[in-house]
Design an enzyme around this catalytic site. Sequence first.
Site, short mmCIF file in Angstrom:
data_model
loop_
_atom_site.label_atom_id
_atom_site.label_comp_id
_atom_site.label_asym_id
_atom_site.label_seq_id
_atom_site.Cartn_x
_atom_site.Cartn_y
_atom_site.Cartn_z
N THR A 171 30.48 8.60 -16.00
CA THR A 171 31.71 9.39 -16.02
C THR A 171 31.70 10.47 -14.94
O THR A 171 32.72 10.74 -14.30
CB THR A 171 31.90 10.03 -17.41
OG1 THR A 171 32.07 9.00 -18.38
CG2 THR A 171 33.11 10.95 -17.43
N ASN B 111 34.42 3.02 -17.40
CA ASN B 111 33.73 1.81 -17.81
C ASN B 111 34.19 0.55 -17.11
O ASN B 111 33.55 -0.49 -17.23
CB ASN B 111 33.84 1.64 -19.32
CG ASN B 111 33.31 2.85 -20.06
OD1 ASN B 111 32.58 3.66 -19.49
ND2 ASN B 111 33.67 2.98 -21.33
N THR C 178 -9.31 -20.02 1.57
CA THR C 178 -8.84 -19.98 0.19
C THR C 178 -9.84 -19.17 -0.62
O THR C 178 -11.05 -19.29 -0.42
CB THR C 178 -8.72 -21.39 -0.41
OG1 THR C 178 -9.99 -22.05 -0.36
CG2 THR C 178 -7.68 -22.22 0.35
N SER D 125 -7.96 8.43 11.47
CA SER D 125 -8.85 9.24 10.65
C SER D 125 -8.99 10.64 11.23
O SER D 125 -8.95 10.83 12.45
CB SER D 125 -10.23 8.59 10.56
OG SER D 125 -11.14 9.44 9.88
N SER D 126 -9.18 11.59 10.33
CA SER D 126 -9.44 12.96 10.77
C SER D 126 -10.93 13.20 10.98
O SER D 126 -11.33 14.25 11.47
CB SER D 126 -8.91 13.94 9.71
OG SER D 126 -9.59 13.72 8.47
#
Length: 474
Positions: free
Chosen positions: A105, A146, A191, A323-324
């Site tokens: 609504t 609705n 696999t 990466s740091s």
Amino acid sequence: MSAAASFRVEKDLLGTLEVPAEAYYGIQTLRAVHNFRLSGVPLAHYPKLVVGLAMVKQASADANRELGHLSAAKHTAISTACARIIQGEFHEQFVVDMIQGGAGTSTNMNANEVIANIALEAMGHEKGEYQYLHPNNDVNMAQSTNDAYPTAIRLGLLLGHDSLLTALDKLIQSLAAKGLAFGHVLKMGRTQLQDAVPMTLGQEFRAFATTLGEDLQHLKLLAPTLLTEVNLGGTAIGTGINADPKYQALAVKRLAIISGHPLTPAADLIEATSDMGAFVLFSGMLKRTAVKLSKICNDLRLLSSGPRTGINEINLPPRQPGSSIMPGKVNPVIPEAVNQVAFEVIGNDLALTMAAEGGQLQLNVMEPLIAYKIFDSIRLLTRAMDMLRELCIDGISANEAHCRALMENSIGLITALNPYIGYENATRIAKLALDSGRGVLELVREEQLLDDAELAEILRPENMIAPRLVPLQA
């Protein structure tokens, strides 16, 4: 207006509120903004939904005018307002949170109030002077949330799903192009993460394209099948109360013309008002595509793993330092991000499914969550597929020599020799290779089970990657 002229006072069932003077929305929208501070995602976040709402209001006004229930002046003002929204204006005025109580609504009233106030200005009146054109009496005439809201959702999806199909199609073409480019690169198939039998890298990428191509075809068929039947005209619960008997057919016909989509009236408006099955199925298809995308990204991360201690058969374009703390590390950030989008889409589907199940009797009040999650999934998948294609797939290269070396050193290569040397010999050679660390081809040559010419013929790519049964000679 207040003394400072920065607010106007509007009234509803619950009393009065000061609405910002510049706002085109009204008191009911403002109450919803105060009540529903949840996702932080407003209706404006999904422009096609806003356009769908405006198209529904336009079609309804056209039908009511044709039936003589709406004056020419009001119809012109409403039509002009709707057209401006359809063209992209005033979208920032659609401020209600996507998650809301009231079965939508607040969304419907947000549209009604914005359209009414745009129309009022066009008629020479001030915003909020609803005695001249009313959000409920005029803009919402012969409608209920609705029927207007679910119709707008369906229409918004029809208007917006083309971008998803385009992104998917472009990704498929990119994968297929890599399949062609890598058609000569012989490698070992796997696999259960173990060596299996030879294939080409091109076959692997063509399979990615094929599996997504299946989903593209399903999605092309699903949207027109599931979303073109609308319940506009059913009003509150599907009985059509407060609408002219001729309204439904006229409104849906006008909406089809306005939108360019072949919309049809639902056969059973009672059923259509409460049933969310179309959204469940469409979301399920989006989930299926997300699952496939995630699996492909898992494979890309595995195939590019290393570079020194992993599979390292392909190189993904480096996009940022990884990466740091570890110098030189570059992570597969694009596939990782797509994986996370897929998880989000899967979660959206579950939330949507629960919302669809949570309806009661003649209405599903959880429809705002359904709308939010399905639009979110489409938006995320579209962006993820464009990102994956542009920043990853198009730039992938193959480590051809490494692929060949891994294949020739694999115990799995014995499967290709099995028809020529017999299962017993093949099993014995495989075990010996495992125990000794020596290569399969080296051992076969040493035992003179096959000569170099025979091995060369067997190991030709075209003889290892397609059906070829050569009976064992007695």
